[in-house]
Design a protein around this motif. Structure first.
Motif, PDB file in Angstrom:
ATOM      1  N   ASP A   1       0.921  -1.022  -0.323  1.00  8.20           N
ATOM      2  CA  ASP A   1      -0.165  -0.261  -0.277  1.00  8.20           C
ATOM      3  C   ASP A   1       0.842   1.136  -0.246  1.00  8.20           C
ATOM      4  OD1 ASP A   1      -2.504   1.179   0.083  1.00  8.20           O
ATOM      5  OD2 ASP A   1      -2.411   1.345   2.311  1.00  8.20           O
ATOM      6  N   SER A   2       1.822   1.422  -0.993  1.00  2.79           N
ATOM      7  CA  SER A   2       2.627   2.988  -0.904  1.00  2.79           C
ATOM      8  C   SER A   2       2.346   3.715  -2.570  1.00  2.79           C
ATOM      9  CB  SER A   2       4.076   2.028  -1.780  1.00  2.79           C
ATOM     10  OG  SER A   2       4.241   1.315  -0.639  1.00  2.79           O
ATOM     11  N   HIS A   3       2.917   4.470  -2.372  1.00 10.13           N
ATOM     12  CA  HIS A   3       1.923   5.753  -3.038  1.00 10.13           C
ATOM     13  C   HIS A   3       3.362   6.068  -4.925  1.00 10.13           C
ATOM     14  CE1 HIS A   3       0.381   7.689   0.827  1.00 10.13           C
ATOM     15  NE2 HIS A   3      -0.267   8.132  -0.980  1.00 10.13           N
ATOM     16  N   HIS A   4       4.342   5.319  -4.224  1.00 15.94           N
ATOM     17  CA  HIS A   4       5.536   5.121  -5.138  1.00 15.94           C
ATOM     18  C   HIS A   4       6.288   3.675  -4.716  1.00 15.94           C
ATOM     19  CE1 HIS A   4       5.540   9.126  -6.049  1.00 15.94           C
ATOM     20  NE2 HIS A   4       5.625   9.867  -4.946  1.00 15.94           N
ATOM     21  N   VAL A   5       7.108   2.694  -5.786  1.00 11.35           N
ATOM     22  CA  VAL A   5       7.761   1.219  -5.865  1.00 11.35           C
ATOM     23  C   VAL A   5       8.495   2.022  -6.443  1.00 11.35           C
ATOM     24  CG1 VAL A   5       6.686  -0.789  -5.585  1.00 11.35           C
ATOM     25  CG2 VAL A   5       4.643  -0.075  -5.259  1.00 11.35           C
ATOM     26  N   VAL A   6       9.168   1.423  -6.179  1.00  6.55           N
ATOM     27  CA  VAL A   6      10.862   0.738  -7.054  1.00  6.55           C
ATOM     28  C   VAL A   6      11.435  -0.203  -6.854  1.00  6.55           C
ATOM     29  CG1 VAL A   6      12.895   1.763  -6.372  1.00  6.55           C
ATOM     30  CG2 VAL A   6      11.434   3.505  -6.131  1.00  6.55           C
ATOM     31  N   ALA A   7      10.479  -0.608  -7.888  1.00  9.79           N
ATOM     32  CA  ALA A   7      11.808  -2.361  -8.083  1.00  9.79           C
ATOM     33  C   ALA A   7      13.490  -2.072  -8.052  1.00  9.79           C
ATOM     34  CB  ALA A   7      11.500  -2.777  -9.838  1.00  9.79           C
ATOM     35  N   MET A  51       2.546  10.001   2.521  1.00 11.17           N
ATOM     36  CA  MET A  51       3.136   9.225   1.427  1.00 11.17           C
ATOM     37  C   MET A  51       4.010   7.898   1.224  1.00 11.17           C
ATOM     38  SD  MET A  51       5.595  11.334  -1.477  1.00 11.17           S
ATOM     39  CE  MET A  51       3.766  12.092  -2.147  1.00 11.17           C
ATOM     40  N   LYS A  52       4.012   7.389   1.460  1.00 15.56           N
ATOM     41  CA  LYS A  52       4.915   5.908   1.181  1.00 15.56           C
ATOM     42  C   LYS A  52       5.894   5.194   0.628  1.00 15.56           C
ATOM     43  CE  LYS A  52       1.621   4.079   4.856  1.00 15.56           C
ATOM     44  NZ  LYS A  52      -0.124   4.928   4.356  1.00 15.56           N
ATOM     45  N   LEU A  53       6.592   5.007   0.547  1.00 17.55           N
ATOM     46  CA  LEU A  53       7.369   4.459  -0.636  1.00 17.55           C
ATOM     47  C   LEU A  53       7.748   2.971  -0.663  1.00 17.55           C
ATOM     48  CD1 LEU A  53       9.237   4.851  -2.924  1.00 17.55           C
ATOM     49  CD2 LEU A  53      11.350   5.360  -0.934  1.00 17.55           C
ATOM     50  N   GLY A  54       7.653   2.132  -1.431  1.00 18.19           N
ATOM     51  CA  GLY A  54       7.645   0.617  -0.989  1.00 18.19           C
ATOM     52  C   GLY A  54       8.728   0.228  -2.367  1.00 18.19           C
ATOM     53  N   HIS A  71       4.845  -3.675 -11.659  1.00 12.94           N
ATOM     54  CA  HIS A  71       4.242  -2.835 -11.259  1.00 12.94           C
ATOM     55  C   HIS A  71       5.095  -1.321 -10.236  1.00 12.94           C
ATOM     56  CE1 HIS A  71       0.309  -5.925 -11.029  1.00 12.94           C
ATOM     57  NE2 HIS A  71       1.903  -6.155 -11.225  1.00 12.94           N
ATOM     58  N   ALA A  72       6.147  -1.813 -10.895  1.00 12.66           N
ATOM     59  CA  ALA A  72       7.121  -0.355 -10.439  1.00 12.66           C
ATOM     60  C   ALA A  72       6.655   0.759 -10.900  1.00 12.66           C
ATOM     61  CB  ALA A  72       7.999  -0.693  -9.543  1.00 12.66           C
ATOM     62  N   GLU A  73       6.937   2.100 -10.139  1.00 11.41           N
ATOM     63  CA  GLU A  73       7.025   3.777 -11.320  1.00 11.41           C
ATOM     64  C   GLU A  73       8.283   3.599 -11.281  1.00 11.41           C
ATOM     65  OE1 GLU A  73       5.768   8.481  -9.699  1.00 11.41           O
ATOM     66  OE2 GLU A  73       4.801   6.096  -8.423  1.00 11.41           O
ATOM     67  N   TYR A  74       9.699   2.843 -10.975  1.00 11.97           N
ATOM     68  CA  TYR A  74      11.029   3.220 -11.080  1.00 11.97           C
ATOM     69  C   TYR A  74      11.384   1.488 -10.659  1.00 11.97           C
ATOM     70  CZ  TYR A  74       9.549   8.134  -9.677  1.00 11.97           C
ATOM     71  OH  TYR A  74       9.091   9.648  -9.805  1.00 11.97           O
ATOM     72  N   ILE A  75      12.374   1.919 -12.111  1.00 11.61           N
ATOM     73  CA  ILE A  75      13.234   0.791 -11.848  1.00 11.61           C
ATOM     74  C   ILE A  75      14.407   0.948 -10.789  1.00 11.61           C
ATOM     75  CG2 ILE A  75      14.773  -0.833 -13.164  1.00 11.61           C
ATOM     76  CD1 ILE A  75      12.189  -0.782 -15.123  1.00 11.61           C
ATOM     77  N   LEU A  76      14.998   0.694 -10.182  1.00  9.93           N
ATOM     78  CA  LEU A  76      16.716   0.695  -9.193  1.00  9.93           C
ATOM     79  C   LEU A  76      17.423  -0.035 -10.151  1.00  9.93           C
ATOM     80  CD1 LEU A  76      18.423   2.911  -7.415  1.00  9.93           C
ATOM     81  CD2 LEU A  76      17.101   1.164  -5.130  1.00  9.93           C
ATOM     82  N   ASN A  77      18.551   0.145 -10.594  1.00  7.45           N
ATOM     83  CA  ASN A  77      19.321  -0.719 -10.719  1.00  7.45           C
ATOM     84  C   ASN A  77      20.568  -0.476 -10.350  1.00  7.45           C
ATOM     85  OD1 ASN A  77      22.147  -0.933 -12.868  1.00  7.45           O
ATOM     86  ND2 ASN A  77      20.366  -2.372 -13.280  1.00  7.45           N
TER      87      ASN A  77
END
Length: 90
Positions: A1-7, A51-54, A71-77
Motif C-alpha cells: 500500500d505505497s504511493h511510489h514503488v521502486v523495483a 506518502m509511502k515508498l515501497g 507494478h513499479a513506478e521506477y526501476i532502481l539499477n
C-alpha cells in the motif's frame, strides 16, 4: 500500500514507460517522500494517508520477473560485481 514503488534489481533492464534510476537518484526521491510526509504530519490532522515508498526485491535465485517490475513506478539499477549479479539483503 505505497504511493511510489521502486523495483530494485542488479540486472540491467528497461521497460516501456518505467524510468530506470540510479542509487544516487533514489536519494532525491526519498527526500521528496520524507518532505511530503513531514508536511503531512505537521499540518494535516489525518496522517493515515501519509506518502509511502515501497522497495520491491525479488528472490535471490531468480530476481524480479518482468510482471513484478511492471507494478513499479521506477526501476532502481543497483550495480554489483560483474559476473555476480545477486543482491543479498541479509
Amino acid at each position: 500500500d505505497s504511493h511510489h514503488v521502486v523495483a530494485c534489481t542488479a540486472r540491467k533492464r528497461t521497460m516501456e514507460d518505467i524510468p530506470v534510476i540510479s542509487p544516487s537518484q533514489l536519494r532525491y526521491l526519498l527526500s521528496d517522500v520524507r518532505a511530503v510526509g513531514n508536511f503531512q504530519e505537521k499540518f494535516l490532522e489525518d496522517t493515515a494517508d501519509t506518502m509511502k515508498l515501497g522497495l520491491l526485491f525479488g528472490a535471490e535465485r531468480s530476481g524480479l520477473t518482468n510482471e513484478q517490475v511492471a507494478h513499479a513506478e521506477y526501476i532502481l539499477n543497483i550495480p554489483s560485481f560483474p559476473g555476480f549479479g545477486v543482491l543479498n539483503l541479509s
